[in-house]
Scaffold this motif. Structure first.
Motif, PDB file in Angstrom:
ATOM      1  N   PRO A 159      -4.045  -2.662   9.221  1.00 50.33           N
ATOM      2  CA  PRO A 159      -3.487  -3.461   8.123  1.00 50.33           C
ATOM      3  C   PRO A 159      -4.603  -4.226   7.416  1.00 50.33           C
ATOM      4  CG  PRO A 159      -3.117  -4.577  10.194  1.00 50.33           C
ATOM      5  CD  PRO A 159      -3.803  -3.280  10.535  1.00 50.33           C
ATOM      6  N   PHE A 160      -4.438  -4.455   6.120  1.00 54.85           N
ATOM      7  CA  PHE A 160      -5.471  -5.226   5.414  1.00 54.85           C
ATOM      8  C   PHE A 160      -4.844  -6.015   4.276  1.00 54.85           C
ATOM      9  CE2 PHE A 160      -5.341  -1.185   3.122  1.00 54.85           C
ATOM     10  CZ  PHE A 160      -5.394  -1.567   1.794  1.00 54.85           C
ATOM     11  N   LEU A 161      -5.548  -7.078   3.894  1.00 57.33           N
ATOM     12  CA  LEU A 161      -5.150  -7.939   2.775  1.00 57.33           C
ATOM     13  C   LEU A 161      -6.410  -8.452   2.102  1.00 57.33           C
ATOM     14  CD1 LEU A 161      -3.011  -9.524   1.146  1.00 57.33           C
ATOM     15  CD2 LEU A 161      -3.163 -11.322   2.882  1.00 57.33           C
ATOM     16  N   ASN A 162      -6.676  -7.947   0.889  1.00 55.91           N
ATOM     17  CA  ASN A 162      -7.858  -8.359   0.122  1.00 55.91           C
ATOM     18  C   ASN A 162      -9.140  -8.156   0.921  1.00 55.91           C
ATOM     19  OD1 ASN A 162      -6.073  -9.218  -1.931  1.00 55.91           O
ATOM     20  ND2 ASN A 162      -5.949 -11.275  -1.065  1.00 55.91           N
ATOM     21  N   GLU A 163      -9.368  -6.925   1.378  1.00 59.91           N
ATOM     22  CA  GLU A 163     -10.537  -6.613   2.199  1.00 59.91           C
ATOM     23  C   GLU A 163     -11.474  -5.627   1.509  1.00 59.91           C
ATOM     24  OE1 GLU A 163     -11.477  -7.910   4.916  1.00 59.91           O
ATOM     25  OE2 GLU A 163      -9.737  -8.878   5.811  1.00 59.91           O
TER      26      GLU A 163
END
Length: 319
Positions: A9-13
């Protein structure tokens, strides 16, 4: 050829995209030569506002897909969405910020592939001893609450960084809790599990989004999902307060009847009102937390909504 699915999972990476792609290429080469496994990469965009998806599309190679969620649903839900997209015989979950060391990833794979008796190998952070005494005591109290009188045990400081067989992944997907606390769910599903210690690497890219308030919220989520002990504690405290109040009232009555002592007035009355009022408000708030969990489950909304699925085939079509 057996497949290892890696859920990320990622967020603003976007800043870690190139490094993560190199990490995955190295992993794919080594698991192929050492264990005869092929690699499937499943990334989940949990509502990013930067160009993370474009960055990953430029750098990723091999068998990959990106599940783009319609908004930010939280890491717990993003991991569930990633599990649903996997097709491998083994599933490993890691973070996009590269805090999970490559050597530990290989150790997880070796432990599970080399031992057919195991179903899950999870990691336990061994750097928690550097934290403050206050945080350490809070952590111990939290795990005591959710483990007290349970038929299973949630390991302390164990996280999402783990590897599992497909049957465990299938079991987790049958659990459709809306208010998810993954640490508790991993333990609740059971299976044969083994923990190994690790120390995380330095974070690459963006800073941690787990503020103290967010950690408190996650702790409340875990307690209301897996423990009834707080309600029982308040019930016992209420019963004890009632008994003490009855005894104190009896004492005052006897003093008036036999000794002619005046009944204490305003100060004692205000103390009693404050104590009982405080207990009542705290208990109402606690009951409200449990009710909100029940309401969330009863609404039966979907856990998440997909906006799009990005795959290499679609990239070739665009070109």
């Amino acid at each position: 050829m057996p497949v290892l699915s890696v859920v990320i999972p990622f967020l603003n990476e976007s800043g870690s995209a190139a490094r993560l792609a190199d990490f995955l290429r190295r992993l794919e080469a080594e698991i192929g030569s050492r264990f005869g496994l092929s690699l499937e990469t499943v990334l989940v965009d949990d509502g990013s506002h930067d160009d993370s998806i474009d960055a990953y599309r430029r750098h990723l190679t091999g068998n990959w897909k990106i599940a783009e969620l319609s908004r930010n649903f939280g890491k717990e839900i993003a991991l569930f969405a990633g599990l649903e997209q996997t097709s491998g015989d083994y599933v490993m979950m890691i973070d996009a910020d590269l805090q999970h060391p490559y050597g530990v990833c290989m150790q997880l794979i070796e432990e599970l592939v080399g031992n057919p008796a195991l179903d899950v190998v999870y990691t336990v952070r061994d750097d928690r001893r550097q934290e403050s005494l206050k945080k350490d005591l809070g952590s111990r109290l939290f795990y005591w609450l959710i483990n007290f009188q349970q038929r299973y045990r949630v390991p302390e400081n164990a996280g999402d960084f783990r590897i599992m067989r497909r049957r465990v992944r299938d079991a987790l997907l049958t659990v459709r809790d809306k208010r998810r606390f993954n640490k508790g769910l991993y333990a609740w599903t059971g299976f044969r599990q083994k923990g190994i210690p690790y120390t995380p690497d330095e974070r690459i890219g963006s800073a941690s989004r787990w503020s103290r308030l967010a950690l408190i919220g996650l702790s409340v989520e875990g307690i209301t999902s897996f423990s009834v002990i707080p309600l029982r504690i308040f019930s016992i405290m209420g019963a004890m307060t009632g008994v003490f109040g009855l005894l104190y009232g009896l004492k005052i009555l006897l003093e008036v009847l036999f000794h002619g002592i005046d009944v204490p007035g305003y100060p004692s009355l205000m103390v009693a009102v404050a104590v009982f009022g405080g207990f009542n408000l705290a208990l109402l708030g606690l009951i409200g937390e449990y009710l909100w969990v029940g309401v969330s489950e009863a609404k039966n909304r979907p856990l998440y909504i997909l906006r799009d699925i990005h795959t290499p085939d679609r990239e070739e079509t665009r070109q």
